[in-house]
Design a protein around this motif. Structure first.
Motif, PDB file in Angstrom:
ATOM      1  N   CYS A  93       0.731  -1.144   0.073  1.00  0.00           N
ATOM      2  CA  CYS A  93      -0.021  -0.050  -0.017  1.00  0.00           C
ATOM      3  C   CYS A  93       0.888   1.111  -0.108  1.00  0.00           C
ATOM      4  O   CYS A  93       2.077   1.136  -0.226  1.00  0.00           O
ATOM      5  N   HIS A 143       0.319  -6.222   1.945  1.00  0.00           N
ATOM      6  CA  HIS A 143      -0.830  -7.070   2.672  1.00  0.00           C
ATOM      7  C   HIS A 143      -1.387  -8.173   1.849  1.00  0.00           C
ATOM      8  O   HIS A 143      -1.377  -8.133   0.616  1.00  0.00           O
ATOM      9  N   CYS A 153      -1.233  -1.706   9.879  1.00  0.00           N
ATOM     10  CA  CYS A 153      -0.443  -0.752   8.929  1.00  0.00           C
ATOM     11  C   CYS A 153      -1.002   0.599   9.086  1.00  0.00           C
ATOM     12  O   CYS A 153      -2.260   1.219   9.429  1.00  0.00           O
TER      13      CYS A 153
HETATM   14 ZN    ZN Z   1      -1.127  -0.789   4.297  1.00  0.00          ZN
END
Ligand code: ZN
Ligand code: ADP
Length: 447
Positions: A248, A255, A310
């Motif tokens: 990301c 992920h 995260c």
């Molecule tokens: Zn992330």
């Protein structure tokens, strides 16, 4: 306007609950295949006794050797008439194995890749050039369907023909690419040879890179040269292909889509589960695949789970950048070495280009390790003593990292071969001792 992830992606409990609900179904589907019926019988496991996530560890592990033994159809869990496509793994480490997809599998595969593109901002405004090989290799078709699904204009460029790739990038104002990190280095070198400015003359915004190990410094090099963001993308044919785990905006781990895959990290020898944060073998379970569900599949890839949520807010578990495969490991003078360790040292040296190789030779009783690396185009030395000082410094850094002293050859740009697909980093020319029976057939295929 942008992509908004569904609320359950932010809730670790919701993801675990989903996994618990899906695992028993996955086990029942797997039990439709002759291979798992046999494996369950051998393990004394009644598939209907699997009720949720707590039963995961009761399931037998599945290995690449299992897949090879059961070729072609042993792991197929649906009638052939429900299968729409087959892919073949690249065969980097030995005999390739087949993987099958139903319509639903293809759909979910595209969905997994689409998510990874959307969480870093790709959408209908983007022009996407897919520079991965199409065909039996899953690298190409995976993101292809994803890009179309999210509305990108998609250019199925495939691999190779760098001049045409760059022509397409420029002509169509390409903003997003999918590319092997080793090939990105080649495209960059080509731009420089042609006097193009890879940042100013191209409209690129992001690259998804994957399919082979690469270091953080390699990522930063690609980012800086093209002035783009580079996101790691991981996958393997056995699970579907690319898009099993994607990075990301935070660029802090990949992920793994928890509603489609369960992640475990096991000690590669004892196969005991390792605590979060410790590096071991990545073991994956498919939760939603129909044609060829795989349970606790030993990927032989090495990574660790990153603890905590995260910064991007997504609760899908994260794995760290992959450091290689257990079977990438080479033993030089009795010391275990992963090729990525060499890359990490070399890519910190600004005078070096991005292509490199390890050559192993037999020198009398000993192994000789020769590291070859190209100079970056445009870098020259008036005084050979400067080059020699650089060489000595890098040899010291390599020795500190590897605990073995290699030889270092610094070559002109473009002196090293370029692979059509995944880069071949190790050339093992050593005289091989007679293989012992267990290791035979599997270990030396990647050299
Ligand atoms: Zn992330
Ligand atoms: P093969 O195993 O024959 O190479 P695949 O094409 O299925 O066939 O490749 C999957 C493998 O590629 C993974 O198991 C892993 O070793 C490697 N790989 C894929 N993506 C990445 C990545 N982002 N970083 C490091 N290695 C990767």
């Amino acid at each position: 306007m942008g992509f908004v992830p569904p609320p359950e992606w932010r809730d670790p409990e919701a993801i675990r609950a989903k996994q618990s609900e899906l695992l028993p179904q996955a086990v029942r589907r797997a039990a439709q295949s002759p291979a798992y019926r046999k494996k369950f019988a051998d393990a004394g496991l009644d598939p209907s006794s699997v009720r949720g996530l707590d039963d995961l560890r009761r399931l037998p592990l599945t290995t690449k050797e299992d897949l090879r033994r059961e070729m072609p159809y042993g792991f197929l869990a649906v009638p052939l008439r429900e299968v729409l496509r087959m892919h073949y793994s690249s065969g980097t480490t030995g005999i390739a194995t087949a993987v099958y997809h139903t319509r639903g599998d293809l759909d979910r595969w595209a969905e997994c890749c689409a998510r990874g593109m959307q969480i870093v901002g790709a959408g209908p405004e983007d022009v996407f050039q897919n520079m991965m090989g199409y065909g039996l290799f899953t690298g190409g078709l995976g993101l292809h369907y994803a890009a179309e699904r999210i509305g990108c204009m998609t250019i199925p460029a495939g691999s190779g023909n760098t001049a045409r790739q760059v022509h397409l990038l420029r002509t169509f104002g390409v903003t997003v690419i999918h590319i092997l990190p080793s090939y990105a280095a080649r495209v960059l070198a080509y731009c420089r040879e042609q006097g193009l400015d890879p940042a100013g003359d191209l409209a690129l915004r992001t690259a998804h890179v994957g399919a082979e190990p690469h270091s953080e410094d390699t990522r930063r090099r690609i980012e800086q040269a093209f002035d783009i963001k580079v996101y790691n993308c991981f996958g393997l044919s056995e699970m579907q292909g690319p898009g099993v785990a994607m990075e990301c905006e935070a660029q802090d781990g990949l992920h793994v889509w928890g509603d489609h895959f369960i992640v475990e990290i096991l000690h590669p020898e004892t196969l005991e589960p390792l605590p979060e944060g410790e590096e071991g073998e990545l073991v994956l379970t498919t939760l939603t695949r129909e044609a060829m569900p795989l349970l606790r599949y030993r990927t032989r890839d090495l990574t660790r789970l990153i603890p905590g949520i995260c910064p991007c807010g997504l609760a899908h578990p994260r794995v760290a950048r992959l450091t290689g495969r257990t079977d990438d490991m080479i033993i030089v003078k009795g010391v275990n070495i992963y090729p990525l360790q060499v890359e990490q040292v070399l890519m910190r040296v600004p005078e070096f280009g991005s292509n490199w190789q390890i050559v192993l030779e037999t020198a009398g009783e000993l192994d000789d390790m020769i590291v070859k690396v190209e100079l970056r185009p445009g870098v020259g030395f008036d005084d050979m003593r400067e080059l020699d000082a650089l060489r000595q410094r890098v040899i010291q850094d390599l020795r500190a990292e590897l605990l073995v002293t290699p030889k270092l050859q610094v070559l002109e740009p473009n002196a090293l071969p370029i692979a059509e697909g995944k880069a071949q980093r190790v050339l093992d020319n050593r005289e091989q001792p007679e293989p012992d029976e267990e290791a035979a057939g599997d270990k030396h295929g990647s050299g």
